[in-house]
Design an enzyme around this catalytic site. Sequence first.
Site, mmCIF file in Angstrom:
data_model
loop_
_atom_site.group_PDB
_atom_site.id
_atom_site.type_symbol
_atom_site.label_atom_id
_atom_site.label_comp_id
_atom_site.label_asym_id
_atom_site.label_seq_id
_atom_site.Cartn_x
_atom_site.Cartn_y
_atom_site.Cartn_z
ATOM 1 N N GLY A 39 1.916 -19.678 13.041
ATOM 2 C CA GLY A 39 1.829 -20.582 11.907
ATOM 3 C C GLY A 39 0.406 -20.850 11.453
ATOM 4 C CB THR A 40 -0.866 -23.413 9.067
ATOM 5 O OG1 THR A 40 -0.025 -23.035 7.982
ATOM 6 C CG2 THR A 40 -2.216 -23.862 8.524
ATOM 7 C CE LYS A 50 -10.252 -28.739 13.695
ATOM 8 N NZ LYS A 50 -9.763 -28.660 12.306
ATOM 9 N N GLY A 181 -11.611 -34.980 -0.935
ATOM 10 C CA GLY A 181 -12.481 -35.697 -0.018
ATOM 11 C C GLY A 181 -11.745 -36.211 1.195
ATOM 12 C CE1 TYR A 183 -8.642 -38.266 7.864
ATOM 13 C CE2 TYR A 183 -6.672 -37.564 6.713
ATOM 14 C CZ TYR A 183 -7.424 -38.568 7.267
ATOM 15 O OH TYR A 183 -6.990 -39.864 7.227
ATOM 16 C CG HIS A 444 -23.184 -45.890 34.255
ATOM 17 N ND1 HIS A 444 -23.326 -46.502 33.029
ATOM 18 C CD2 HIS A 444 -24.432 -45.507 34.639
ATOM 19 C CE1 HIS A 444 -24.604 -46.502 32.687
ATOM 20 N NE2 HIS A 444 -25.299 -45.901 33.648
#
Length: 460
Positions: A39-40, A50, A181, A183, A444
């Site tokens: 798919g897409t 990405k 404008g 995502y 931390h």
Amino acid sequence: MEKFDAIIIGSGQGGTPLAKKLAHKGWKTALIEQRWPGGTCINDGCTPTKAMIACAKVAHIMSQSKSWGIVSKGYSVDLPAIVSRKNDIVEQFRNGVSKGLEKTAGLTFIHGSAAFSAHKTVTIQLHDGGEQTITADQIFINTGATPVIPDIPGLEEVPYLTSATLLDEVVIPPELIILGGSYIALEMGQLYQRLGSHVTIIEKSPQLVSREDPDVAAVIRKVLEEEDIRVYTSAAADKISHTPDGLLLHITAGSNRVTLTGTHILLATGRAPQTHSLQPAKTGVTLDEKGFVQVNEHLETTCPGIFAIGDVKPGPAFTHISYNDHLIIYKNLFEEAAITTKDRQVPYCMFTDPQLGRIGLSETEARRQGIPVKVACLSMDKVARAIETGETQGFMKAVVHEHTGQILGAAIIGTQGGEIMSVLQMAMAGGITAPQLRDMIFAHPLYAESLNNLFLMLEK
């Protein structure tokens, strides 16, 4: 006409795992795909974008390396190599899907374009020639969505780009105009600006990412403008033309008429469901006014036994929602789970740099619903890990019920914003309150540790 137990139209992130699971349950299953498996998401969505965003991140770090005390002698962007890397990753993912389908017993993969020809009957124009007609009592529509092409005078004469075709360009667009404008537009805009384009973004709404809170949208706009991306909001495209020197785009921005020049234009004004060629009326499946397949909370259409999953139906258009759709259907079919789409969590992430991670209600939505809320905000320049890494853009925002301390939603703009959002998502799912997170021990100095300080802000 061959009879199957189940037909799945579209091999996206919902259709593919559903097809495999149905086949494993002994159902004779047909999976129809007109393009490529996956798919897409895999082919021209999440995976390729990405992959290229990661390359642009490296370019940005090199351009800013002096701020970390690293002096670079310069760098160059090899877009063909970036595109090749992206293609290799896509092919790896696509081949993985194909191999998984091939080794699934009881699953027939059909490469072609499907349309309903009668009640619960599908006719396929096979890609290798010929036609095949099949039928099943259970049918699942997973045909996804495609980029919207806006109606702009002159556009039909202009060689425009979409979010799919832009990714295959091997020459960096010198001046890239982006219509939209939200995502996809913002991810692509920052990506190509970092690779060397001069990017202009045109958005019709008063703010970028119009569904987000104004303060969130304002921070995102500031991030983009600091990278020299030009942004117009409350702007509409009036006319476009193609000249020997490039493109001329005439817009109305507020009360001003502006003429923009560019070499390339990307259309990122939304996506439309791929239902027109499906001819769903022939089997009693109803579409809404925008062409989306109408479904109930169990994802069943107006024709009993036919379901829709993923972007072809209304609602959040995210890969992970499509995947969750298939789980709802599978568990209801085989586990009598009675799961619905009501009140399910809808996390999402915009992969600009820094990221925007979002879960639950925005402040605007909560106040519109009349919910008594408190809002905690913490700037990333107050986060130890962000200061240490030199990535202090953005802020954390959480919406908390005033009386119970329950976390109702969050927006995290920052490095690893999606991961921090996921911590809050799990807290929301488990009923962990803001005071509990305020006092919880985190290692931390993680970004997640800043959740202590975020919820301390509620006491001020």
